[in-house]
Design an enzyme around this catalytic site. Structure first.
Site, mmCIF file in Angstrom:
data_model
loop_
_atom_site.group_PDB
_atom_site.id
_atom_site.type_symbol
_atom_site.label_atom_id
_atom_site.label_comp_id
_atom_site.label_asym_id
_atom_site.label_seq_id
_atom_site.Cartn_x
_atom_site.Cartn_y
_atom_site.Cartn_z
ATOM 1 N N CYS A 76 12.770 -32.468 -46.830
ATOM 2 C CA CYS A 76 14.056 -31.841 -47.161
ATOM 3 C C CYS A 76 15.173 -32.371 -46.278
ATOM 4 O O CYS A 76 16.103 -33.019 -46.742
ATOM 5 C CB CYS A 76 13.956 -30.333 -46.977
ATOM 6 S SG CYS A 76 12.568 -29.633 -47.854
ATOM 7 N N LYS A 98 23.450 -26.030 -50.937
ATOM 8 C CA LYS A 98 22.095 -26.430 -50.538
ATOM 9 C C LYS A 98 22.118 -27.706 -49.689
ATOM 10 O O LYS A 98 21.476 -27.800 -48.638
ATOM 11 C CB LYS A 98 21.237 -26.646 -51.791
ATOM 12 C CG LYS A 98 19.925 -27.340 -51.560
ATOM 13 C CD LYS A 98 18.976 -26.450 -50.811
ATOM 14 C CE LYS A 98 17.769 -27.219 -50.329
ATOM 15 N NZ LYS A 98 16.780 -26.397 -49.688
#
Ligand code: SAJ
Length: 402
Positions: free
Chosen positions: A261, A207
């Site tokens: 993010c 991720k």
């Protein structure tokens, strides 16, 4: 595991938890979504939503209407627990894992043998083993033996969450093989993409690596745009022509990198590996510096006028969303207003109002402006041509004005 016999408790009803909970509800799981904010719980139980995301309103209404989704302030017993709480950065660019710890504390009394616990929050490598597993073990759970534990990052793009939630491939990392297998079986019940099993640490790193990859590549484009400006050539033409090479694919420069993010996750790699993550930390700094560089460009143009009217086009962190979190455009406009270097007009077609700025329509902003600063490549701005701007000064941070 079968959908109709499986109950799920989703902790955290934000940008990931709510779409996940409502998707599971419409697929037939019995879902309780938990959030610490009473107003969020009440809104969802009324079949409404507190965040903006295409089609999420319809999905939540349908999940709540079917009786399969309810929101609650308290955790309830379930077969599967999904933790989808925020992992923000502290002031020192270190991950703040306090929400994860609170979520684990909250579920721990309800976890029983046979349960699957999944962490979805973006987390530093090692969090599932070093924090979640340790806390559950300390509370007396036989983690990895009769309680399965896995990490499964979300990879959905804001603006396309509901599509990507179903169609993206998923990486599921277990703290041991049995946990990975249990989590893979669960995700295969509702994901159309492929589901890959691996270790928890690998899934955590996957991720972080995805978003850091994008950050590094955007930093490269941003650095090129500054070099090209210095050389008085058009960065977008350079990139377009370089991208004709079969193995070159440079991303787009912009006013900086925003959102919660890409501008955040690379720091999770840097904070655990400061001496090793040198490229990643430099890319972060390049992208964080870009709004300052844009501001210098504006200040330099503004000096040519007594008191210029400056039209700022776009506030959102990226095209065609209304999300202002970590938005470089917002940062730039706030600074221009703070510095009072001119009369600032703001156009943001995806917002109806803003607490600080009076928003105006594009035509008005362009008509009144001496300087136009294009900050976001929203659909509504893509038809603007240099010819239509006449003698106005243009700073096009997205390279869309032809
Ligand atoms: N940006 C550029 N130039 C580009 C591409 C993006 O300046 O060529 C800027 C955007 O304007 C924006 C920022 O980067 O300010 C981030 O936008 P984005 O569309 O690249 O990504 P996010 O933050 O909306 O979503 C990302 C996605 N990650 C990747 O594409 C690797 C998404 O799949 C993740 O699920 C999401 O982060 C997340 O939640 O982690």
């Amino acid at each position: 595991m079968e959908i109709k016999n499986t109950s799920v408790c989703v902790v955290g009803l934000g940008y990931i938890g709510l779409p996940t909970a409502s998707l599971l509800g419409t697929r037939g799981f019995k879902v309780v979504g938990v959030d610490v904010r009473p107003e969020v719980v009440n809104t969802i139980n009324a079949g409404k939503i507190h965040i903006v995301e295409p089609d999420l309103d319809v999905l939540v209404k349908s999940a709540v209407g079917s009786g399969n989704l309810t929101a609650s302030l308290d955790v309830v017993p379930a077969d599967v627990f999904i933790i989808a709480v925020p992992t923000p950065l502290t002031g020192q660019q270190k991950p703040d894992l306090s929400f994860i710890k609170s979520a684990v504390e909250a579920i721990s009394p309800y976890v029983i043998a046979g349960n699957l616990v999944v962490l979805e929050s973006t987390s530093p490598v090692g969090t599932t083993e070093e924090i979640v597993a340790e806390m559950l073990v300390a509370a007396g759970h036989a983690v990895g033996i009769d309680v399965h534990l896995a990490y499964c990052p979300e990879r959905v793009l804001p603006g396309r969450i509901l599509i990507e939630l179903v169609h993206n491939d998923r990486v599921v990392g277990g703290i041991n093989d049995a946990s990975a297998e249990a989590a893979v079986q669960f995700y295969r019940l509702f994901v159309n993409g492929d589901v890959y099993g691996t270790s928890a640490k690998t899934a955590e790193m996957v991720k972080l690596v995805e978003n850091s990859y994008r950050d590094v590549n955007i930093a490269y484009a941003n650095e090129l745009s500054m070099i090209a400006e210095h050389e008085k050539i058009n960065a977008w033409e350079v990139i377009e022509l370089a991208n004709r090479h079969p193995r070159v694919n440079i991303l787009n420069p912009g006013p900086g990198v925003g959102g919660h993010c890409i501008a955040v996750d690379p720091w999770f790699l840097v904070s655990r590996n400061p001496g090793l993550a040198r490229l990643i930390s430099t890319a972060r700094l390049v992208n964080d510096e870009k709004p300052r560089w844009v501001l210098d460009q504006v200040r330099e143009r503004a000096e040519r006028f007594k008191r210029p009217t400056i039209a700022c086009l776009g506030l959102a962190f990226k095209a065609d969303v209304d999300d202002l979190r970590e938005s470089p455009a917002l940062d730039i406009v706030n600074t221009l207003v703070d510095e009072n270097i001119g009369d600032i007009l703001v156009c943001e077609p995806n917002l109806s109002a803003h607490p600080r700025f009076n928003l105006c329509i594009l035509e008005e902003a362009v008509a009144k402006a001496d300087i136009i600063v294009l900050l976001v490549d929203h659909k509504g701005f893509r038809h603007i041509t240099a010819a239509s701007l006449k003698d106005r000064v243009l700073i096009d941070t997205r390279g869309i004005v032809k």
